[in-house]
Design an enzyme around this catalytic site. Structure first.
Site, PDB file in Angstrom:
ATOM      1  N   ASN A  37      -9.992  -0.195  -0.034  1.00  0.00           N
ATOM      2  CA  ASN A  37      -8.531  -0.049   0.002  1.00  0.00           C
ATOM      3  C   ASN A  37      -7.973  -0.512  -1.346  1.00  0.00           C
ATOM      4  O   ASN A  37      -7.987  -1.700  -1.646  1.00  0.00           O
ATOM      5  CB  ASN A  37      -7.967  -0.901   1.147  1.00  0.00           C
ATOM      6  CG  ASN A  37      -6.454  -0.826   1.263  1.00  0.00           C
ATOM      7  OD1 ASN A  37      -5.787  -0.283   0.378  1.00  0.00           O
ATOM      8  ND2 ASN A  37      -5.905  -1.367   2.325  1.00  0.00           N
ATOM      9  N   HIS A  64      -3.294   7.228   3.148  1.00  0.00           N
ATOM     10  CA  HIS A  64      -3.700   5.974   2.507  1.00  0.00           C
ATOM     11  C   HIS A  64      -5.054   5.549   3.083  1.00  0.00           C
ATOM     12  O   HIS A  64      -5.291   5.643   4.286  1.00  0.00           O
ATOM     13  CB  HIS A  64      -2.647   4.900   2.782  1.00  0.00           C
ATOM     14  CG  HIS A  64      -3.098   3.531   2.422  1.00  0.00           C
ATOM     15  ND1 HIS A  64      -3.538   3.214   1.163  1.00  0.00           N
ATOM     16  CD2 HIS A  64      -3.211   2.391   3.162  1.00  0.00           C
ATOM     17  CE1 HIS A  64      -3.888   1.941   1.131  1.00  0.00           C
ATOM     18  NE2 HIS A  64      -3.703   1.423   2.333  1.00  0.00           N
ATOM     19  N   CYS A  66       0.816  -1.232   0.000  1.00  0.00           N
ATOM     20  CA  CYS A  66       0.000   0.000   0.000  1.00  0.00           C
ATOM     21  C   CYS A  66       0.844   1.274   0.000  1.00  0.00           C
ATOM     22  O   CYS A  66       0.323   2.366  -0.236  1.00  0.00           O
ATOM     23  CB  CYS A  66      -0.948   0.009   1.192  1.00  0.00           C
ATOM     24  SG  CYS A  66      -2.111  -1.341   1.134  1.00  0.00           S
TER      25      CYS A  66
HETATM   26  N1  ACO Z   1     -18.329  -9.080   8.373  1.00  0.00           N
HETATM   27  C1  ACO Z   1     -18.818  -9.431   9.578  1.00  0.00           C
HETATM   28  N2  ACO Z   1     -18.033  -9.749  10.610  1.00  0.00           N
HETATM   29  C2  ACO Z   1     -16.722  -9.747  10.412  1.00  0.00           C
HETATM   30  C3  ACO Z   1     -16.134  -9.384   9.180  1.00  0.00           C
HETATM   31  C4  ACO Z   1     -17.012  -9.063   8.141  1.00  0.00           C
HETATM   32  N3  ACO Z   1     -16.561  -8.704   6.915  1.00  0.00           N
HETATM   33  N4  ACO Z   1     -14.797  -9.449   9.296  1.00  0.00           N
HETATM   34  C5  ACO Z   1     -14.532  -9.815  10.559  1.00  0.00           C
HETATM   35  N5  ACO Z   1     -15.696  -9.998  11.231  1.00  0.00           N
HETATM   36  C6  ACO Z   1     -15.885 -10.404  12.623  1.00  0.00           C
HETATM   37  C7  ACO Z   1     -14.745 -11.246  13.134  1.00  0.00           C
HETATM   38  O1  ACO Z   1     -14.944 -12.613  12.798  1.00  0.00           O
HETATM   39  C8  ACO Z   1     -14.842 -11.012  14.624  1.00  0.00           C
HETATM   40  O2  ACO Z   1     -15.875 -11.809  15.149  1.00  0.00           O
HETATM   41  P1  ACO Z   1     -15.753 -12.466  16.620  1.00  0.00           P
HETATM   42  O3  ACO Z   1     -15.690 -11.291  17.556  1.00  0.00           O
HETATM   43  O4  ACO Z   1     -17.003 -13.266  16.723  1.00  0.00           O
HETATM   44  O5  ACO Z   1     -14.494 -13.249  16.590  1.00  0.00           O
HETATM   45  C9  ACO Z   1     -15.316  -9.550  14.706  1.00  0.00           C
HETATM   46  O6  ACO Z   1     -15.859  -9.234  13.426  1.00  0.00           O
HETATM   47  C10 ACO Z   1     -14.207  -8.577  15.023  1.00  0.00           C
HETATM   48  O7  ACO Z   1     -13.095  -8.859  14.161  1.00  0.00           O
HETATM   49  P2  ACO Z   1     -11.787  -7.999  14.237  1.00  0.00           P
HETATM   50  O8  ACO Z   1     -10.781  -8.510  13.260  1.00  0.00           O
HETATM   51  O9  ACO Z   1     -11.369  -7.885  15.653  1.00  0.00           O
HETATM   52  O10 ACO Z   1     -12.368  -6.583  13.721  1.00  0.00           O
HETATM   53  P3  ACO Z   1     -11.704  -5.177  13.760  1.00  0.00           P
HETATM   54  O11 ACO Z   1     -12.572  -4.232  14.459  1.00  0.00           O
HETATM   55  O12 ACO Z   1     -10.253  -5.231  14.159  1.00  0.00           O
HETATM   56  O13 ACO Z   1     -11.741  -4.749  12.221  1.00  0.00           O
HETATM   57  C11 ACO Z   1     -10.340  -4.615  10.270  1.00  0.00           C
HETATM   58  C12 ACO Z   1     -11.056  -5.528  11.276  1.00  0.00           C
HETATM   59  C13 ACO Z   1     -11.370  -3.835   9.521  1.00  0.00           C
HETATM   60  C14 ACO Z   1      -9.544  -5.491   9.313  1.00  0.00           C
HETATM   61  C15 ACO Z   1      -9.383  -3.657  11.012  1.00  0.00           C
HETATM   62  O14 ACO Z   1      -8.613  -4.361  11.948  1.00  0.00           O
HETATM   63  C16 ACO Z   1      -8.469  -2.894  10.064  1.00  0.00           C
HETATM   64  O15 ACO Z   1      -8.873  -2.072   9.301  1.00  0.00           O
HETATM   65  N6  ACO Z   1      -7.143  -3.127  10.152  1.00  0.00           N
HETATM   66  C17 ACO Z   1      -6.201  -2.395   9.347  1.00  0.00           C
HETATM   67  C18 ACO Z   1      -6.131  -2.861   7.925  1.00  0.00           C
HETATM   68  C19 ACO Z   1      -5.109  -2.001   7.180  1.00  0.00           C
HETATM   69  O16 ACO Z   1      -4.764  -0.908   7.580  1.00  0.00           O
HETATM   70  N7  ACO Z   1      -4.581  -2.447   6.088  1.00  0.00           N
HETATM   71  C20 ACO Z   1      -3.636  -1.539   5.404  1.00  0.00           C
HETATM   72  C21 ACO Z   1      -2.612  -2.129   4.753  1.00  0.00           C
HETATM   73  S1  ACO Z   1      -3.178  -3.198   3.520  1.00  0.00           S
HETATM   74  C22 ACO Z   1      -1.772  -3.560   2.566  1.00  0.00           C
HETATM   75  O17 ACO Z   1      -0.719  -3.029   2.716  1.00  0.00           O
HETATM   76  C23 ACO Z   1      -1.924  -4.673   1.603  1.00  0.00           C
END
Ligand code: ACO
Length: 316
Positions: free
Chosen positions: A275, A245, A112
């Protein structure tokens, strides 16, 4: 000699998929995706649409916008981790498509952060006098490497491309004022693909420890912002446009909270494109292109797999 942006172009695949159009088997919801990420829809490459084809379209528009003939370009640097082939570099395909037959063209792998890394390299070539007019491209087609059965990653990404033409100009206080890139391989396993040419013989699919990435992104965005303010003897109030980003709107909200920047100056467009990895910053720049080209201080902030992170201050 300074690198001055003179043209910008972007390209998106023709197919747009809203959250509600995602496959039912994913067991996700519009509400969850919007609340946790800010994403409403993403563009997904179809038949014949590739990183090279999107990059070529974006580059053509950028050159037309800059009123530059392709033969005047002597450097093409393309940030991508989803190239059309293992080799040759996607940049050389773009170079051929545009009819450029001189200079150099190569890809940069920084996920990214690809666009900011490509910008830093092209700027260095210009400052060294090794290039006069560069096409800096950020492009990715992550729809081809997400695991479409993994709801925790596949909903987050979209495809696209953006290109910026930068030109060597005798300008002291105008253009790319400063650019910094960083990486720390100790975090390489927080965000990676499950395979690669030399390990599994395939591209693999995206695996991510979302919360670690989230925390690191907030920390490095804030650190990079401070770094550029210090480099340019500026305060946060001197920033006219902040282009981070687009990985998650909550990451950007944290950045706004911690930095104290006026929210109106910060571009958040993740709702439209998700993203798009290396394409995210040029796509965001394009959404505020009039403000960007009409003058002021624009700050770019990136963070991606590696981890990699980078930042740039452009003054026009
Ligand atoms: N729909 C419904 N539920 C979901 C989904 C979905 N799409 N995805 C995850 N969940 C559930 C999980 O299973 C979990 O359920 P549980 O509590 O029963 O176990 C719950 O939601 C919480 O999951 P988390 O992973 O803890 O969710 P979080 O609030 O951390 O959000 C996310 C996840 C959106 C990925 C976040 O952590 C994020 O944005 N991280 C940063 C990503 C990023 O910056 N990437 C940039 C670089 S990318 C690159 O360089 C290629």
């Amino acid at each position: 000699m300074n690198s001055v942006p003179i043209g910008l172009g972007v390209a998106l695949p023709s197919r747009c998929i809203t959250n509600t159009e995602l496959p039912k088997e994913l067991n996700t919801s519009d509400d969850w995706i919007i609340q946790r990420t800010g994403i409403h829809q993403r563009y997904v490459a179809g038949d014949g649409e590739t990183t090279a084809s999107l990059s070529t379209e974006a580059a053509r528009k950028a050159l037309a916008n800059a009123k530059i003939h392709p033969q005047d370009v002597d450097l093409v640097v393309l940030g991508t981790t989803t190239g059309d082939y293992t080799f040759p570099a996607t940049a050389v395909i773009v170079q051929k498509n545009l009819g450029i037959s001189k200079g150099a063209a190569f890809d940069i792998s920084a996920a990214c952060s690809g666009f900011v890394f490509a910008l830093d390299v092209a700027d260095s070539y210009i400052k060294l006098g090794k290039a006069r007019c560069a096409l800096v491209i950020g492009a990715d087609t992550y729809s081809r490497i997400v695991d479409w059965s993994d709801r925790s990653t596949c909903v987050l990404f979209g495809d696209g491309a953006g290109a910026l033409v930068i030109q060597a100009q005798e300008a002291q206080n105008r253009g790319l004022m400063s650019c910094s890139i960083h990486s720390d391989g100790n975090y390489s396993r927080c965000l990676l693909t499950s395979g690669g040419v030399s390990t599994t013989g395939s591209a693999g699919s995206i695996k991510m420890f979302g919360q670690e990435v989230f925390k690191f992104a907030v920390e490095k965005f804030c650190e990079s912002l401070t770094e550029q303010l210090i480099n340019n003897h500026m305060t946060i109030d001197d920033v006219d446009l902040l282009i981070p980003h687009q990985a998650n709107s909550r990451i950007i909200q944290k950045l706004i909270e911690i930095s104290g920047i006026d929210e109106k100056k910060v571009l958040i467009n993740i709702s439209k494109y998700a993203n798009t990895s290396a394409a995210s910053i040029p796509l965001a720049l394009n959404d505020v292109r009039n403000a960007f080209f009409s003058g002021g201080n624009t700050m770019l902030l990136s963070m991606g797999a590696g981890f990699t992170w980078g930042s740039a201050l452009i003054r026009l």
